[in-house]
Design a protein around this motif. Sequence first.
Motif, PDB file in Angstrom:
ATOM      1  N   GLU A 111       0.778  -1.359   0.197  1.00 42.70           N
ATOM      2  CA  GLU A 111       0.014   0.139  -0.109  1.00 42.70           C
ATOM      3  C   GLU A 111       0.761   1.389   0.186  1.00 42.70           C
ATOM      4  O   GLU A 111       0.633   2.144  -0.662  1.00 42.70           O
ATOM      5  CB  GLU A 111      -0.800  -0.024   1.451  1.00 42.70           C
ATOM      6  N   ILE A 112       1.741   1.338   0.770  1.00 36.53           N
ATOM      7  CA  ILE A 112       2.867   2.303   0.819  1.00 36.53           C
ATOM      8  C   ILE A 112       3.525   2.712  -0.298  1.00 36.53           C
ATOM      9  O   ILE A 112       3.676   3.630  -1.013  1.00 36.53           O
ATOM     10  CB  ILE A 112       3.939   2.194   1.991  1.00 36.53           C
ATOM     11  N   VAL A 113       3.910   1.720  -1.174  1.00 34.59           N
ATOM     12  CA  VAL A 113       4.379   1.787  -2.471  1.00 34.59           C
ATOM     13  C   VAL A 113       3.621   2.152  -3.423  1.00 34.59           C
ATOM     14  O   VAL A 113       3.858   3.142  -4.285  1.00 34.59           O
ATOM     15  CB  VAL A 113       5.107   0.249  -2.928  1.00 34.59           C
ATOM     16  N   CYS A 114       2.391   1.769  -3.362  1.00 33.25           N
ATOM     17  CA  CYS A 114       1.367   2.281  -4.390  1.00 33.25           C
ATOM     18  C   CYS A 114       1.187   3.947  -4.052  1.00 33.25           C
ATOM     19  O   CYS A 114       0.890   4.577  -4.913  1.00 33.25           O
ATOM     20  CB  CYS A 114      -0.090   1.517  -4.184  1.00 33.25           C
ATOM     21  N   GLU A 115       1.023   4.052  -2.818  1.00 32.64           N
ATOM     22  CA  GLU A 115       1.032   5.599  -2.364  1.00 32.64           C
ATOM     23  C   GLU A 115       2.097   6.590  -3.038  1.00 32.64           C
ATOM     24  O   GLU A 115       1.764   7.767  -3.438  1.00 32.64           O
ATOM     25  CB  GLU A 115       0.591   5.751  -0.888  1.00 32.64           C
ATOM     26  N   ARG A 116       3.310   5.995  -2.690  1.00 32.07           N
ATOM     27  CA  ARG A 116       4.337   6.786  -3.358  1.00 32.07           C
ATOM     28  C   ARG A 116       4.445   6.962  -4.779  1.00 32.07           C
ATOM     29  O   ARG A 116       4.709   7.934  -5.445  1.00 32.07           O
ATOM     30  CB  ARG A 116       5.557   6.164  -2.721  1.00 32.07           C
ATOM     31  N   ILE A 117       3.881   5.617  -5.316  1.00 32.72           N
ATOM     32  CA  ILE A 117       3.602   5.881  -6.924  1.00 32.72           C
ATOM     33  C   ILE A 117       2.613   6.895  -7.329  1.00 32.72           C
ATOM     34  O   ILE A 117       3.043   7.609  -8.310  1.00 32.72           O
ATOM     35  CB  ILE A 117       3.427   4.458  -7.453  1.00 32.72           C
ATOM     36  N   ASP A 118       1.577   6.955  -6.797  1.00 34.25           N
ATOM     37  CA  ASP A 118       0.478   7.865  -7.047  1.00 34.25           C
ATOM     38  C   ASP A 118       1.228   9.241  -6.868  1.00 34.25           C
ATOM     39  O   ASP A 118       0.991  10.256  -7.502  1.00 34.25           O
ATOM     40  CB  ASP A 118      -0.634   7.622  -6.172  1.00 34.25           C
ATOM     41  N   GLN A 119       1.866   9.557  -5.579  1.00 32.36           N
ATOM     42  CA  GLN A 119       2.359  10.794  -5.561  1.00 32.36           C
ATOM     43  C   GLN A 119       3.409  11.415  -6.523  1.00 32.36           C
ATOM     44  O   GLN A 119       3.328  12.359  -6.989  1.00 32.36           O
ATOM     45  CB  GLN A 119       2.997  11.068  -4.037  1.00 32.36           C
TER      46      GLN A 119
END
Length: 135
Positions: A111-119
């Motif tokens: 989830e954190i990786v996906c959040e960072r990708i979105d950012q």
Amino acid sequence: MKTAILLMGHGSRVAAANDALHAIAAMVRECTGFDIVEVSFREQHAPSIQKGIDACVAQGARRILLYPYFLFAGAHVLEDLPAEMEEAARRYPGLEMTLGDPLGVHAKLGEIVCERIDQTLSKAGWDAPAKRAVR
């Protein structure tokens, strides 16, 4: 019996990289309620793991959970950290120590990786694909 948590990171010549582990330690202290939460580094930055163990003992710890803040169980986790524990056991007979598991694969990390990708996509002004339902 007083228990301490010693977070162990790799260490970097870049100060900000090391500061991040101190921020994580503050979160761990708040979340767990442990009075003794210390930080140490395997290499390239102080305090060393032995100095981290010393700090825990100086605060009255008789047990230490050594937590490797590493993604996976590589050579540091499998070989170097157990050797550090053996050295500390020779210096502090009777001190109980246990080594935690590294971060590894976990849904929250995904989830954190996906959040960072979105950012990052947003910062670059790129469009992201439509999100899929998690299976």
